[in-house]
Design a protein around this motif. Structure first.
Motif, PDB file in Angstrom:
ATOM      1  N   SER A   3       0.822  -1.209   0.000  1.00  0.00           N
ATOM      2  CA  SER A   3       0.000   0.000   0.000  1.00  0.00           C
ATOM      3  C   SER A   3       0.854   1.256   0.000  1.00  0.00           C
ATOM      4  O   SER A   3       2.038   1.217   0.333  1.00  0.00           O
ATOM      5  N   LEU A  30      -9.439   9.275  -5.219  1.00  0.00           N
ATOM      6  CA  LEU A  30      -9.013   7.889  -5.439  1.00  0.00           C
ATOM      7  C   LEU A  30      -8.021   7.828  -6.596  1.00  0.00           C
ATOM      8  O   LEU A  30      -7.030   7.099  -6.538  1.00  0.00           O
ATOM      9  N   ALA A  33      -4.579   8.948  -5.523  1.00  0.00           N
ATOM     10  CA  ALA A  33      -3.936   7.891  -4.736  1.00  0.00           C
ATOM     11  C   ALA A  33      -3.518   6.722  -5.618  1.00  0.00           C
ATOM     12  O   ALA A  33      -2.434   6.149  -5.442  1.00  0.00           O
ATOM     13  N   ARG A  34      -4.373   6.351  -6.588  1.00  0.00           N
ATOM     14  CA  ARG A  34      -4.057   5.243  -7.491  1.00  0.00           C
ATOM     15  C   ARG A  34      -2.826   5.580  -8.340  1.00  0.00           C
ATOM     16  O   ARG A  34      -1.942   4.742  -8.514  1.00  0.00           O
ATOM     17  N   PHE A  37       0.180   5.154  -6.203  1.00  0.00           N
ATOM     18  CA  PHE A  37       0.442   3.732  -5.992  1.00  0.00           C
ATOM     19  C   PHE A  37       1.151   3.145  -7.217  1.00  0.00           C
ATOM     20  O   PHE A  37       2.164   2.451  -7.098  1.00  0.00           O
ATOM     21  N   CYS A  78      -4.069   3.491  -0.289  1.00  0.00           N
ATOM     22  CA  CYS A  78      -4.395   2.672  -1.456  1.00  0.00           C
ATOM     23  C   CYS A  78      -3.649   1.358  -1.302  1.00  0.00           C
ATOM     24  O   CYS A  78      -2.420   1.348  -1.173  1.00  0.00           O
ATOM     25  N   SER A  79      -4.381   0.248  -1.291  1.00  0.00           N
ATOM     26  CA  SER A  79      -3.789  -1.071  -1.033  1.00  0.00           C
ATOM     27  C   SER A  79      -4.129  -2.049  -2.146  1.00  0.00           C
ATOM     28  O   SER A  79      -5.280  -2.120  -2.588  1.00  0.00           O
ATOM     29  N   LEU A  89      -7.856  -2.508  -6.255  1.00  0.00           N
ATOM     30  CA  LEU A  89      -7.248  -1.666  -5.237  1.00  0.00           C
ATOM     31  C   LEU A  89      -8.306  -1.240  -4.239  1.00  0.00           C
ATOM     32  O   LEU A  89      -9.418  -0.855  -4.620  1.00  0.00           O
ATOM     33  N   ASP A  90      -7.971  -1.342  -2.956  1.00  0.00           N
ATOM     34  CA  ASP A  90      -8.842  -0.880  -1.877  1.00  0.00           C
ATOM     35  C   ASP A  90      -8.346   0.476  -1.396  1.00  0.00           C
ATOM     36  O   ASP A  90      -7.128   0.727  -1.384  1.00  0.00           O
ATOM     37  N   TYR A  91      -9.273   1.315  -0.964  1.00  0.00           N
ATOM     38  CA  TYR A  91      -8.944   2.647  -0.484  1.00  0.00           C
ATOM     39  C   TYR A  91      -9.622   2.901   0.856  1.00  0.00           C
ATOM     40  O   TYR A  91     -10.764   2.492   1.056  1.00  0.00           O
ATOM     41  N   TYR A 106     -13.277   0.803  -3.445  1.00  0.00           N
ATOM     42  CA  TYR A 106     -12.386  -0.039  -4.237  1.00  0.00           C
ATOM     43  C   TYR A 106     -12.591   0.274  -5.709  1.00  0.00           C
ATOM     44  O   TYR A 106     -13.635   0.808  -6.111  1.00  0.00           O
TER      45      TYR A 106
END
Length: 140
Positions: A3, A30, A33-34, A37, A78-79, A89-91, A106
């Motif tokens: 993450s 999101l 963050a994506r 990532f 962001c994972s 991806l989960d947020y 997600y």
């Protein structure tokens, strides 16, 4: 799981007259963050394109727990959740000061072979290579 975290200061142009963030702007947070990532793993959108794949979002879910406010500092975690057949991806968006969880979400992306214009039923090897190079052996 792998993450990254991204800090965001909620700008005035994202809020309504009540100083609450309009729900559509969460998608933008999101995306920020994506992008961070993907940059962290060396597989930015430019690198995806250079490798011959596009990765459109095919599904997204956002659960609004508590409204974001103008001037609030938030952290978006962001994972990586799935990578073998799709990129999920989960947020979690939380208040930077208190750590209070404000939003969960997600996104799901699939690889499209740009030369064939066909969806891949497995994620291309380049994704796994980038993840391993960045974070080491993948679980599972």
């Amino acid at each position: 799981m792998f993450s990254t975290t991204t800090d965001i200061l909620v700008p005035f142009h994202d809020v309504d007259s009540m100083h609450v963030v309009w729900h559509g702007h969460y998608v933008k947070y999101l995306e920020v963050a994506r992008c961070e990532f993907l940059e962290a793993c060396g597989y930015s959108y430019q690198a995806m394109q250079a490798s011959g794949y596009s990765w459109p979002i095919i599904d997204m879910r956002i659960k609004y727990i508590k409204s974001l406010q103008f001037g609030q500092r938030v952290r978006v975690q962001c994972s990586l959740r799935e990578w073998e057949y799709r990129l999920k991806l989960d947020y979690v968006i939380s208040d930077l000061e208190t750590g209070e969880r404000l939003t969960k979400a997600y996104t799901i992306q699939v690889a499209i072979d740009m030369a064939k214009n066909e969806m891949c039923f497995e994620s291309p090897a380049i994704l796994q290579q980038k993840l391993i190079t960045t974070w080491g052996p993948l679980p599972g």
